[in-house]
Design an enzyme around this catalytic site. Structure first.
Site, PDB file in Angstrom:
ATOM      1  N   HIS A  42       0.876  -1.183   0.000  1.00 19.10           N
ATOM      2  CA  HIS A  42       0.000   0.000   0.000  1.00 19.10           C
ATOM      3  C   HIS A  42       0.910   1.229   0.000  1.00 19.10           C
ATOM      4  CE1 HIS A  42      -2.538  -3.231   1.405  1.00 19.10           C
ATOM      5  NE2 HIS A  42      -3.603  -2.485   1.173  1.00 19.10           N
ATOM      6  N   GLU A 143      -0.286   0.381  -5.573  1.00 14.72           N
ATOM      7  CA  GLU A 143      -1.181   1.479  -5.182  1.00 14.72           C
ATOM      8  C   GLU A 143      -2.431   1.395  -6.052  1.00 14.72           C
ATOM      9  OE1 GLU A 143      -1.481   3.831  -2.701  1.00 14.72           O
ATOM     10  OE2 GLU A 143      -3.348   4.206  -3.759  1.00 14.72           O
ATOM     11  N   ASP A 171      -4.212  -4.397  -6.663  1.00 16.37           N
ATOM     12  CA  ASP A 171      -4.561  -4.675  -5.278  1.00 16.37           C
ATOM     13  C   ASP A 171      -3.365  -5.353  -4.598  1.00 16.37           C
ATOM     14  OD1 ASP A 171      -5.629  -5.509  -2.908  1.00 16.37           O
ATOM     15  OD2 ASP A 171      -7.146  -6.820  -3.799  1.00 16.37           O
ATOM     16  N   GLY A 172      -2.754  -4.641  -3.654  1.00 13.98           N
ATOM     17  CA  GLY A 172      -1.580  -5.190  -2.962  1.00 13.98           C
ATOM     18  C   GLY A 172      -1.918  -6.485  -2.238  1.00 13.98           C
ATOM     19  N   ASP A 192       0.672  -1.562   4.738  1.00  9.69           N
ATOM     20  CA  ASP A 192       0.269  -0.306   5.367  1.00  9.69           C
ATOM     21  C   ASP A 192      -1.066   0.171   4.792  1.00  9.69           C
ATOM     22  OD1 ASP A 192       0.293   2.113   6.717  1.00  9.69           O
ATOM     23  OD2 ASP A 192       1.661   3.070   5.299  1.00  9.69           O
TER      24      ASP A 192
END
Ligand code: SAM
Length: 318
Positions: A42, A143, A171-172, A192
């Protein structure tokens, strides 16, 4: 789509904790010559202006990095940088006030982005990591927010880092595990999320479980907010259980700067405290991290306290 924008929060007390831990962890991991892959699930926009509209509106940096800097009676001497990158670091003058090494090192990195002093520019995790990495290390940035992903792309492009850095508008949680294990079998994963949606807590746990299954010796660092919400309190407990069951060492550090109580003033107006505290949970932390944080956390409490509820905790196991 999400409304969270890290630009409003850059340099706040949560960033101070997160980035102090991140730098101390990286410093240790970069002592070994073998290539390191860092995955930031993130990433945010990468770089922020603390004199810009976003940060100015929220004023959060004033209670974080800016307060830390103004409290610093004398310039701090950055703690020694890892040998491989020593030449790239610009040192502040020697200090009279003995700041804890991890805080001095954090402030040293911030000052590298602000050669004229202060902190008009605040580096997010992507820029902090890139600043410390060596040429043969890799950085993968995830991100999802379209505006922040565009800004991140533009900010990273300026570094001309070529294939060292990959920016993924993805999508992390959903796809970062595909990079595990990396070819050199050395990795730090920073998780994060903004925890804007409740499901983020569960997704952190699922991601960590999957990541540990794929790559049990990776270092995993998870930031989370300490707010009056059951999921926020369950998260470190469940991470601890996960690490213990996997037979992996863990470390848990928290920083509280004020009470979480909602108050009402004489006119009957209600005041919400904003974010009062946050934590970092690491699986497979460097052995050097606990003593560094044991020295740094009391100083962060002293310097960032907003009321008498300010405190810290530091715990480890495995
Ligand atoms: N790690 C950054 C730093 O320390 O500078 C701050 C990141 S901010 C707390 C969280 C970011 O995650 C936001 O920019 C948000 O748009 C992004 N985001 C939210 N959900 C995501 C997801 N599933 N995958 C990737 N990014 C996501």
């Amino acid at each position: 789509m999400f409304s969270y924008r890290h630009a409003f929060h850059a340099g706040n007390h949560a960033d101070v904790l997160k980035h102090t831990v991140l730098i101390a962890t990286l410093d240790h991991l970069l002592e070994k010559e073998a290539a390191l892959t860092v995955i930031d699930t993130h990433a945010g926009a990468g770089l922020y202006r603390l004199d810009g509209d976003y940060a100015g509106t929220s004023g959060e940096a004033a209670e974080g990095i800016l307060r830390l800097l103004s409290d610093k009676k004398e310039p701090a001497a950055p703690a020694p940088a890892p040998a491989a990158k020593t030449a790239a670091k610009k040192s502040a003058p020697a200090a009279e006030v003995p700041l804890a090494d991890a805080i001095a090192r954090y402030l040293g990195v911030i000052s590298d982005f602000n050669p004229k002093g202060g902190a008009r520019v605040y580096p997010g995790s992507p820029f902090i990591v890139q600043h410390l990495l060596r040429d043969h290390d890799k950085l993968k940035l995830f991100e999802l927010h379209p505006t922040d992903a565009r800004t991140l792309d533009a900010n990273i492009a300026q570094l001309e880092a070529g294939r060292q850095i990959a920016v993924l508008r993805d999508d992390g949680f959903g796809s970062a595990t595909k990079f595990l294990p990396p070819p050199s079998r050395r990795a730090l994963v920073l998780m994060d999320p903004s925890y804007e949606i409740k499901s983020d807590y569960g997704r952190v746990l699922d991601f960590a479980a999957e990541a540990l299954k794929r790559f049990a010796t990776g270092t995993y660092a998870i930031w989370y907010p300490i707010i009056p919400r059951p999921e926020a309190h369950d998260l470190p407990r469940r991470l601890k259980t996960m690490a213990t069951k996997a037979g992996k060492p863990w470390l848990h550090a928290t920083l509280t700067v004020k009470s979480s109580k909602i108050t009402t003033d004489a006119s009957g107006e209600t005041h919400r405290p904003g974010l009062p505290a946050s934590g970092m949970f690491l699986i497979n932390p460097p052995y050097t991290l606990k003593p560094l944080l044991a020295a740094a956390l009391p100083q962060l409490v002293e310097r960032l306290a907003q009321d008498r509820h300010a405190t810290f905790s530091l715990d480890s196991g495995g």
